[in-house]
Structures are given as C-alpha cells and as structure tokens.
Design a protein around this motif. Structure first.
Motif, short mmCIF file in Angstrom:
data_model
loop_
_atom_site.label_atom_id
_atom_site.label_comp_id
_atom_site.label_asym_id
_atom_site.label_seq_id
_atom_site.Cartn_x
_atom_site.Cartn_y
_atom_site.Cartn_z
N ASP A 151 36.10 43.22 84.80
CA ASP A 151 36.45 44.20 85.83
C ASP A 151 35.85 45.55 85.46
N ASP A 185 42.75 43.80 91.11
CA ASP A 185 44.00 44.16 90.44
C ASP A 185 45.25 43.63 91.12
N HIS A 243 45.24 39.64 84.13
CA HIS A 243 44.17 38.95 84.86
C HIS A 243 43.99 37.51 84.35
N HIS A 266 46.48 44.67 80.62
CA HIS A 266 45.77 44.52 81.90
C HIS A 266 44.92 43.24 81.94
FE LIG Z 1 41.44 44.96 86.59
#
Ligand SMILES: [Fe+2]
Length: 578
Positions: free
Chosen positions: A153, A341, A134, A130
């Motif tokens: 995040d 996201d 990003h 994840h």
């Molecule tokens: Fe995220």
C-alpha cells in the motif's frame, strides 16, 4: 476458544475509506464504508454511522461487543513521522507540522474517542498493526490452511510492503519494505503527476495505460526500481513525500517526465501531449507489475506456499493481479475485495478473533454485507413521491428486466445488501447491453458522466466465463469480485464492444448462482434473448459520488441521469411513466 456469541467490531478510519465491520464467531455479519452513509466519497472520518448500522443490523448494542479493534497503531505511526522528520530535517519541518497536527488532532486520541463514542471500557479496545490488518483481511477467510501473504500500500505505521506466512497459528512476518520506500506512494505520485486525485485516480492511470507504450520505463526505474533480494527502493532525491505533506514529486521528477498534466487539461490520446501522458501511465503500470511479480516470487521462495493472499491498495490493481495469477508461481491467488484501507476493518476483527482470542477458522466473505432494502419502506417512499411502480414476482421480474435490457434500456438494479468493497457486483449496479460501443457511449454521456477512455466491465455467469474470456486458473477466486482484468477471446471482442478495453481486455465479473442468484438468472435470461449471456455492469452512482445505498438515493440518481428503468428489489419503475 472464546464463549459464543463472540462479537467483534473492526474499525478502519482517519486516512481514507473508513469502514466498520462486525463479526460473530469469526463470521462477518455486516460491513460497510462510512461514505455510503455520509455520501462523502472515500470519507475517512471515524465510522460512527457505519458502526451503528452494523450493530443495528445484528440486533446488538455496544455492551454485547467482546472487543473493538482499530486497524492500526496510532503511536507507531506518530513515531514514524517523528523519525522521518529527524532524518530529513530541515526539509521535513513543514511536513511534520502539518502531518503531526492532523495526527495529534485525530489519530493519537482515536482510542479514547472510540471508547467514548461507543461507550466501551479501554480494556475492550485493541489495536492491530496496519499491515497485519491487511494481511489478516487477505488470509483469514481465504479458505487456505497455509498461504503466502503479500501486502502493498502507500504506508501504514512503517511498512509499505510486507510478506507474511499464514498458517494454523496465524500470521508470521517474513519480510518488509519500510517508509519512505513505497510502491503505493510511487504509483500515487504518478497519479498526481497525471492530474488525478491521489487515493482516487489510481485506477484511471491503470485505465489509460493501454493507450500508451511504456517508453518511459527507464525513467520510472530511476524513481523506483528493484534491489537485490527481491525488494525495491525509491530514489529519495526524485520524490518529496518523505518531507512534504502536500506534494509527492518535485523538479528532479519533472526533469525526467516533463510538465505535469493540469487536472482540467483534456485527455486526448491523439495529440503528442496526450500520448506522452498515456506513455507515462503505461510505464509506471509496467514497472509496478514487474516489481509486484518480483515480490510475489520472493514470497513464494520464502514461504514455499502454494497459495497467495494479497491486500493493500496496490492489490486493487486488477491488471497486475492478472499477471500475478498468470505468470506468478502460485496455484491460487486471493485478494481481499476491499483491499484498500476499508478492508482493514474486517482484517483487524479477524486478527482479534483468530490470533488474540484463539477463535476457530473464519468463513469466506459473502459479497452483500451492507445495508438492505426494505420493501414496505420502499413502497411507502415511492407512494409518498407519487412514483408509479409495479411489483413483479421473481420470475416475472427477471423476464421483464431481461426484455428491458435486450431492448437497449439502461437499468438501475438494486438488490439485497450493498456490496463490500469498491466494485458493484450486481447489488447496486447499472446494467446495459454490452454489445457494440453505442451503449458504452450512452452510459458514459448520460449516466456516469465520466472520462470516455475508462472501460466498463462485463458480468457473465461463472459457468459461461470460458466461452468469452481467457482467465488463468489461479485467478479463479478473483473473478467473482472483479479483481482481475483478463483477455477477451478473439472473435468476441467485437460482440462485446461496450466492455472490451482498447487492448482487448476486460475486468470481468464471474457471477455465481450461490452468492447472487437473481443477477445470475438475469444474465442467463438476457443470454436467451440475445445469445450473449453478458451484461455491462457499472457501479450505481454518478461521477464523484459514492455508490447508492438506499432506495431514496437510487431514486435520486435515477431522476438525475439517463437511466430508463429502476429496479428496487421486486419493484420496477419506468422513467417514461413517472
Ligand atoms: Fe493500507
């Protein structure tokens, strides 16, 4: 280097802001959030409609895809939930049951579902971590050969904040803060406390902060504070997100800040209660900025890079971005425009291209990556609905719409492809005269139907920016994307009354002729008439709805609001002649 053409589809989904993005040889050719098709704001579901549109736009089928990449690793996410449960048992049992059932129901099987829905074999599907998705979204395409990368995040698999070093060989991890310590979740806890929806209302907290004074900073620092070495930690006795699937704070939090605001309670900053909420917003905003500056300095010290790239939902905090650009140690600051996201879809695809398949450098993003208007289709639609329209060539369109705006008309402006990211950038925008507060109140009361304290943003030609706005040089790449809130210069704050926030700031868009020539020309034409080459620019949607995508959605919004004029490509429609 992979064979050309190499098509890669990136997908982010199942948390919030699902999106699909298609790249060809490292260049993003189409990208869109699922919400624009389903009309469900922040729609998290697997973006099958967005993906289908991307393929159609490029004229390919799933058989042409070299790889499909999902933006996180579902099994590692489940591992985090299991380990968290063990660490916080028995508090976490309910959270785990709810969370794990949701997770098992969708996320765990997302790989096989993607393969089935798209009709691709398992060996063409990749999973990217994840935060790496990003980081890749921020670095690849930034144009930097080398950079520090900061991702912040709520949480991905484990990381909630991570620092990377980007270079010719890709992204190398430098440091990370792990769940349950999370700056994003802390900001969201205050968002919920102040009566706003998490993952939606964070920018409202940022918007109300200037109405308060940060008198709760010490209390906020009892919830989240810096630790030696440049990171931060959360006092886990004050929050509940690590053992609750529904709440993020409890009694110890309320003991610090008082009664939370009910979502229906009116916000009046002239009352003691309203001021308390504004002061709390100012305090979490202040601490967030301070912690981000610490993290940025750490990233600089650990990488030695001149440029900083940022992504993750926290990087949408455009007030903090300004301070990072102005006060931080980096010469240039870049933020992926869909830093939440959604941007992971592009990041995951870029990661596969650069770091898995060994592809060459990625090209910078263009802003209008979404669905385009088709003029013939639009004319047929308007005729079917007996809507009177006039078609104007480019020059006449600019002149006529500039006249409309100078006469105080509010214009729905739909041009080219829809914007990538949460901001309207002059492709799906509502435009109005920015002078004086009347237009702001009118747009708010008759069109946007939103909280009166939230500011509108100005747009100005990039070459005119310095006339009215005081932007630091390091923020240069943020301004075309409306990713930084900067001071409005003394002497013009009154001129720009509709777009200057209570603290004298504005989230200005610097419009470039190269990427948005029609909007750029319109700003100049308005400037010729008024002496002010600035327009109020807000997203073309009603409160609670996604930004309009198609001509029919634009027309429906035009009908249901106080807009005076609608422009669909070269077609102009007046409300009064309908
Ligand atoms: Fe995220």
């Amino acid at each position: 280097m992979p064979d050309s053409p190499c098509w890669i589809l990136g997908i982010s989904a199942l948390y919030h802001d699902a999106a699909a993005a298609l790249i060809r040889d490292g260049v993003v050719v189409a990208a869109a959030q699922e919400e624009r098709f389903t009309r469900l704001k922040h729609d998290p579901s697997l973006p099958l409609r967005a993906a289908a549109w991307c393929l159609e736009e490029a004229g390919i089928t799933t058989a042409d895809l070299t790889r499909v990449v999902f933006y996180e690793k579902p099994l590692r996410k489940l591992e985090r939930m299991v380990v968290s449960q063990v660490l916080t048992f028995p508090w976490s049992l309910k959270a785990f049951r709810v969370g794990a059932l949701n997770h098992l129901g969708d996320r765990l099987w997302v790989g096989s579902r993607i393969c089935k829905e798209l009709g691709i074999p398992q060996d063409r599907l990749l999973f990217c971590e994840h935060h790496l998705s990003h980081a890749a979204s921020a670095f690849h395409g930034s144009g930097e050969a080398e950079a520090a990368v900061l991702v912040a995040d709520g949480v991905g698999e484990w990381a909630t904040t991570s620092i990377w070093k980007g270079g010719p060989d890709g992204l190398q991890p430098v440091a990370e803060v792990r769940f349950p310590h999370s700056l994003g979740l802390a900001y969201s806890a205050f968002t919920a406390f102040l009566g706003f929806r998490v993952n939606n209302g964070e920018y409202k907290v940022m918007g109300m902060a200037p109405y308060g004074t940060p008198r709760f900073v010490d209390e906020v620092r009892q919830v989240v504070d810096r630790v030696e070495g440049g990171g931060f930690a959360v006092d886990l006795d004050k929050v509940t997100w690590h053992h609750s699937a529904t709440d993020s704070y409890g009694a110890p939090f309320e003991a610090l800040f008082g009664k939370p605001r009910h979502p229906d309670e009116p916000l009046d900053f002239s009352t003691p209660e309203g001021r308390r909420w504004a002061d709390i917003a100012a305090s979490i905003q202040h601490v967030t900025e301070s912690l981000l500056l610490d993290l940025v300095r750490t990233a600089h010290a650990r990488t030695g890079a001149e440029a900083l790239c940022m992504a993750g939902g926290v990087a949408l905090n455009s007030v903090a971005n300004h301070r990072i650009a102005r006060e931080g140690p980096f010469a240039r600051v870049h933020v992926h425009p869909a830093a939440g996201d959604a941007g992971g879809a592009i990041g995951a695809a870029w990661w596969a291209w650069r770091e898995v398949l060994g592809g060459g450098p990625c090209s910078p993003l263009r802003p209008d990556l979404g669905p385009r208007l088709d003029e013939d289709h639009t004319k047929a639609l308007l005729d079917d609905l007996h809507v009177r329209w006039q078609r104007l060539d480019e020059d006449a369109l600019i002149e006529t719409v500039a006249d409309d705006l100078a006469a105080g008309r509010v214009v729905g402006w739909v041009q080219g492809g829809a914007e990538w990211g949460p901001r309207a950038l002059g492709f799906r925008s509502i435009l109005a005269d920015p002078r004086g507060p009347d237009q702001r109140d009118r747009v708010n009361a008759t069109i946007k139907f939103r909280e009166s304290f939230r500011p509108f943003a100005p747009a100005t030609p990039a070459e005119c920016l310095d006339e009215r706005f005081d932007a630091p040089a390091a923020a240069g790449s943020l301004l075309p994307w409306m990713l930084a809130v900067v001071p409005v210069k003394d002497g013009v704050q009154e001129e720009l009354g509709a777009v200057t926030h209570v603290d004298g700031s504005a989230r200005v868009q610097a419009v470039e002729a190269a990427t948005n020539p029609r909007f750029h020309a319109l700003l100049h034409a308005f400037g010729e008439r008024t002496g002010t080459p600035v327009l109020l620019n807000t997203s073309f949607n009603l409160k609670g709805e996604p930004i309009v995508n198609t001509a029919v959605e634009a027309l429906a919004t035009f009908d249901r609001s106080g807009l005076d004029v609608l422009v669909l490509g070269n077609l102009r429609i007046e409300k009064s002649t309908r």
